[in-house]
Design an enzyme around this catalytic site. Structure first.
Site, PDB file in Angstrom:
ATOM      1  N   THR A  87       0.836  -1.206   0.000  1.00  0.00           N
ATOM      2  CA  THR A  87       0.000   0.000   0.000  1.00  0.00           C
ATOM      3  C   THR A  87       0.870   1.254   0.000  1.00  0.00           C
ATOM      4  O   THR A  87       2.009   1.223   0.486  1.00  0.00           O
ATOM      5  CB  THR A  87      -0.910   0.011   1.258  1.00  0.00           C
ATOM      6  OG1 THR A  87      -1.428   1.326   1.445  1.00  0.00           O
ATOM      7  CG2 THR A  87      -0.157  -0.387   2.514  1.00  0.00           C
ATOM      8  N   ASP A  88       0.302   2.350  -0.491  1.00  0.00           N
ATOM      9  CA  ASP A  88       1.050   3.626  -0.446  1.00  0.00           C
ATOM     10  C   ASP A  88       1.232   4.113   0.992  1.00  0.00           C
ATOM     11  O   ASP A  88       2.052   5.000   1.252  1.00  0.00           O
ATOM     12  CB  ASP A  88       0.363   4.708  -1.305  1.00  0.00           C
ATOM     13  CG  ASP A  88      -1.017   5.120  -0.807  1.00  0.00           C
ATOM     14  OD1 ASP A  88      -1.579   4.443   0.073  1.00  0.00           O
ATOM     15  OD2 ASP A  88      -1.536   6.146  -1.303  1.00  0.00           O
ATOM     16  N   TYR A 128      -1.429  -0.501  11.248  1.00  0.00           N
ATOM     17  CA  TYR A 128      -1.725  -1.111   9.937  1.00  0.00           C
ATOM     18  C   TYR A 128      -0.578  -0.875   8.963  1.00  0.00           C
ATOM     19  O   TYR A 128      -0.041  -1.830   8.376  1.00  0.00           O
ATOM     20  CB  TYR A 128      -3.031  -0.533   9.360  1.00  0.00           C
ATOM     21  CG  TYR A 128      -3.189  -0.809   7.874  1.00  0.00           C
ATOM     22  CD1 TYR A 128      -3.428  -2.094   7.404  1.00  0.00           C
ATOM     23  CD2 TYR A 128      -3.087   0.224   6.925  1.00  0.00           C
ATOM     24  CE1 TYR A 128      -3.553  -2.353   6.034  1.00  0.00           C
ATOM     25  CE2 TYR A 128      -3.213  -0.023   5.558  1.00  0.00           C
ATOM     26  CZ  TYR A 128      -3.450  -1.310   5.127  1.00  0.00           C
ATOM     27  OH  TYR A 128      -3.564  -1.570   3.775  1.00  0.00           O
ATOM     28  N   LYS A 148       2.086  -3.528   7.191  1.00  0.00           N
ATOM     29  CA  LYS A 148       2.223  -3.687   5.732  1.00  0.00           C
ATOM     30  C   LYS A 148       3.662  -3.397   5.295  1.00  0.00           C
ATOM     31  O   LYS A 148       4.204  -4.078   4.416  1.00  0.00           O
ATOM     32  CB  LYS A 148       1.243  -2.772   4.994  1.00  0.00           C
ATOM     33  CG  LYS A 148      -0.222  -3.120   5.149  1.00  0.00           C
ATOM     34  CD  LYS A 148      -0.618  -4.457   4.534  1.00  0.00           C
ATOM     35  CE  LYS A 148      -0.567  -4.470   3.023  1.00  0.00           C
ATOM     36  NZ  LYS A 148      -1.104  -5.744   2.470  1.00  0.00           N
TER      37      LYS A 148
HETATM   38  P1  NAD Z   1     -10.473  -6.504   2.806  1.00  0.00           P
HETATM   39  O1  NAD Z   1     -10.361  -6.236   4.265  1.00  0.00           O
HETATM   40  O2  NAD Z   1     -11.723  -6.152   2.096  1.00  0.00           O
HETATM   41  O3  NAD Z   1     -10.213  -8.069   2.514  1.00  0.00           O
HETATM   42  C1  NAD Z   1      -9.237  -8.807   3.177  1.00  0.00           C
HETATM   43  C2  NAD Z   1      -9.509 -10.284   2.919  1.00  0.00           C
HETATM   44  O4  NAD Z   1      -8.456 -11.032   3.547  1.00  0.00           O
HETATM   45  C3  NAD Z   1     -10.830 -10.776   3.497  1.00  0.00           C
HETATM   46  O5  NAD Z   1     -11.510 -11.580   2.557  1.00  0.00           O
HETATM   47  C4  NAD Z   1     -10.413 -11.620   4.700  1.00  0.00           C
HETATM   48  O6  NAD Z   1     -11.310 -12.667   4.993  1.00  0.00           O
HETATM   49  C5  NAD Z   1      -9.050 -12.122   4.240  1.00  0.00           C
HETATM   50  N1  NAD Z   1      -8.170 -12.480   5.371  1.00  0.00           N
HETATM   51  C6  NAD Z   1      -7.932 -11.758   6.493  1.00  0.00           C
HETATM   52  N2  NAD Z   1      -7.108 -12.446   7.313  1.00  0.00           N
HETATM   53  C7  NAD Z   1      -6.817 -13.604   6.687  1.00  0.00           C
HETATM   54  C8  NAD Z   1      -6.010 -14.720   7.021  1.00  0.00           C
HETATM   55  N3  NAD Z   1      -5.359 -14.788   8.200  1.00  0.00           N
HETATM   56  N4  NAD Z   1      -5.909 -15.737   6.147  1.00  0.00           N
HETATM   57  C9  NAD Z   1      -6.580 -15.705   4.969  1.00  0.00           C
HETATM   58  N5  NAD Z   1      -7.373 -14.672   4.608  1.00  0.00           N
HETATM   59  C10 NAD Z   1      -7.487 -13.646   5.456  1.00  0.00           C
HETATM   60  O7  NAD Z   1      -9.209  -5.780   2.164  1.00  0.00           O
HETATM   61  P2  NAD Z   1      -9.053  -5.047   0.746  1.00  0.00           P
HETATM   62  O8  NAD Z   1      -9.480  -3.643   0.892  1.00  0.00           O
HETATM   63  O9  NAD Z   1      -9.636  -5.903  -0.299  1.00  0.00           O
HETATM   64  O10 NAD Z   1      -7.464  -5.039   0.610  1.00  0.00           O
HETATM   65  C11 NAD Z   1      -6.788  -6.148   0.029  1.00  0.00           C
HETATM   66  C12 NAD Z   1      -5.289  -5.891   0.076  1.00  0.00           C
HETATM   67  O11 NAD Z   1      -4.979  -4.688  -0.624  1.00  0.00           O
HETATM   68  C13 NAD Z   1      -4.735  -5.707   1.498  1.00  0.00           C
HETATM   69  O12 NAD Z   1      -3.492  -6.379   1.564  1.00  0.00           O
HETATM   70  C14 NAD Z   1      -4.559  -4.197   1.627  1.00  0.00           C
HETATM   71  O13 NAD Z   1      -3.517  -3.897   2.513  1.00  0.00           O
HETATM   72  C15 NAD Z   1      -4.205  -3.824   0.198  1.00  0.00           C
HETATM   73  N6  NAD Z   1      -4.562  -2.447  -0.209  1.00  0.00           N
HETATM   74  C16 NAD Z   1      -5.858  -2.012  -0.019  1.00  0.00           C
HETATM   75  C17 NAD Z   1      -6.199  -0.727  -0.441  1.00  0.00           C
HETATM   76  C18 NAD Z   1      -7.604  -0.213  -0.280  1.00  0.00           C
HETATM   77  O14 NAD Z   1      -7.868   0.956  -0.566  1.00  0.00           O
HETATM   78  N7  NAD Z   1      -8.566  -1.018   0.142  1.00  0.00           N
HETATM   79  C19 NAD Z   1      -5.235   0.098  -1.055  1.00  0.00           C
HETATM   80  C20 NAD Z   1      -3.929  -0.409  -1.234  1.00  0.00           C
HETATM   81  C21 NAD Z   1      -3.625  -1.683  -0.817  1.00  0.00           C
END
Ligand code: NAD
Ligand code: TYD
Length: 335
Positions: free
Chosen positions: A124-125, A149, A153
């Site tokens: 993530t940024d 968080y 990351k």
């Molecule tokens: P989210 O919270 O919607 O989904 C996370 C998923 O991971 C869920 O389905 C959850 O059940 C699963 N999970 C959690 N713990 C787990 C474990 N121990 N084992 C297996 N599965 C597990 O998150 P998101 O918004 O879809 O983000 C996905 C990824 O992208 C993350 O790594 C986040 O850091 C990164 N990210 C998100 C954003 C954003 O704006 N949402 C931006 C940049 C990066």
């Protein structure tokens, strides 16, 4: 191409799976997800009986679970699974460290064991910390995470760097700005504000609301990850951004206007401790090297997203009520 997608039942992971199925006839996709509060298999109901898709419930922190899905025949892992919400990390740092850091290490060790050839770390940024009024994050900007968080990351992101440097593991890392779009859990700014406005509840704006985020539609994040997975250079980091910086108040105002709701719904609440002021992304590297650029402008994207939540009020109501949790616990047992 056989791809293991960790966290595929979450917001971005489910959009990624739907996009892969829509784009590639020859893909084989394994969704590996623990189904925490953020995981929702209903997002994937349109592909659940597609022969190219399968689901395995498992936890990235458990080596036996990971070994069950990450086998010698897997071509790529796209690692989304994480605890993803900054506010929750303020109260539950231990869970964030366990899932985000330890979970990544378990996957990396298994990837070494099977000689995996492509591992995409979805970072993530937020690992870069906070910007002043000008400038943007580049891939060589020093990491300075400010929340539990983002620190978790950043640790996972650096572990990936270390496994590439020390063991030659072919890891590509992406650092993307804030996503929005269908299936986002209504704890994050945009779906929370849409959901509250629809029910005429107050919209909690932290501090002065002048914090700035760069917004990217989730379909554009998914095409960027696909480009990195297929053509990225091992060991490289790719920033991904939407070139759409907005103050939070602008975003909230746009949602209220689109839903024809009054500004009086805005409620200024105590600021988030350690709140990052501004994020902005220089995504010129992925544009130059992988020919990727965003296709959805913010005004169109937010209008489409609001329309999606209006059309999917049942999904929203079920997510908010926790009804999915009860269902999964019956189907798969407690976790
Ligand atoms: P989210 O919270 O919607 O989904 C996370 C998923 O991971 C869920 O389905 C959850 O059940 C699963 N999970 C959690 N713990 C787990 C474990 N121990 N084992 C297996 N599965 C597990 O998150 P998101 O918004 O879809 O983000 C996905 C990824 O992208 C993350 O790594 C986040 O850091 C990164 N990210 C998100 C954003 C954003 O704006 N949402 C931006 C940049 C990066
Ligand atoms: P969020 O969606 O939690 O993403 P992140 O913290 O990872 O950027 O928050 C986006 C911005 O909106 C951030 O500046 C915090 C702010 N915010 C509010 O003002 N009120 C809220 O209820 C939420 C959830 C976020």
């Amino acid at each position: 191409m056989k791809i293991v997608v960790t966290g595929g039942a979450g917001f971005i992971g489910s959009n990624f799976l739907l996009q892969q199925i829509a784009t590639y006839d020859d893909c084989q996709l394994v969704n590996f997800d623990a189904l925490t509060y953020a995981g929702n298999l209903d997002n994937l109901s349109s592909i659940e009986s597609d022969p190219r898709y399968s689901f395995v419930r498992g936890d990235v922190t458990r080596p036996a679970d990971v070994a069950g899905v990450l086998t010698e025949d897997v071509d790529a892992v796209v690692h989304f699974a994480a605890e993803s919400h900054v506010d929750r990390s303020l109260d539950q740092a231990d869970l964030f460290l366990r899932t985000n850091i330890l979970g990544t290490q378990v996957l990396l060790d298994r990837a070494r064991e099977v000689g995996l050839s492509r591992f995409v770390m979805v970072s993530t940024d937020e690992v870069y910390g906070s910007l002043g009024p000008t400038g943007s994050f580049r891939e060589d900007t020093p990491l300075a995470p400010n929340s539990p968080y983002s620190a978790s990351k950043a640790s996972a992101d650096l572990l990936c760097r270390a496994y590439h440097h020390t063991f030659g593991l072919p890891v590509m890392t992406t650092r993307c700005s804030n996503n929005y779009g269908p299936f986002q859990f209504p704890e994050k700014l945009i779906p929370l504000m849409i959901s509250n406005a629809l029910e005429d509840r107050s919209l909690p704006v932290y501090g002065d609301g002048k914090q700035v985020r760069d917004w990217l539609h989730v379909v554009d994040h998914c095409t960027a990850i696909d480009a990195v997975m297929r053509a990225g250079e091992p060991g490289e980091i790719y920033n991904i951004g939407g070139n759409s910086e907005r103050e939070n108040l602008q975003v909230v105002g746009a949602i209220l206007d689109a839903l024809d709701k009054p500004r009086s719904l805005i409620e200024y609440v105590t600021d988030r401790p350690g709140h990052d002021r501004r994020y902005a992304i220089d995504a010129s590297k992925i544009h130059r090297e992988l020919n990727w650029q965003p296709s959805v402008g913010f005004e169109q994207g937010i209008a489409d997203t609001i329309a999606w939540y209006l059309d999917n009020r049942e999904w929203l109501a079920k997510v908010r009520s926790g009804a999915y949790r009860e269902y999964y616990e019956q189907m798969y047992g407690n976790r």
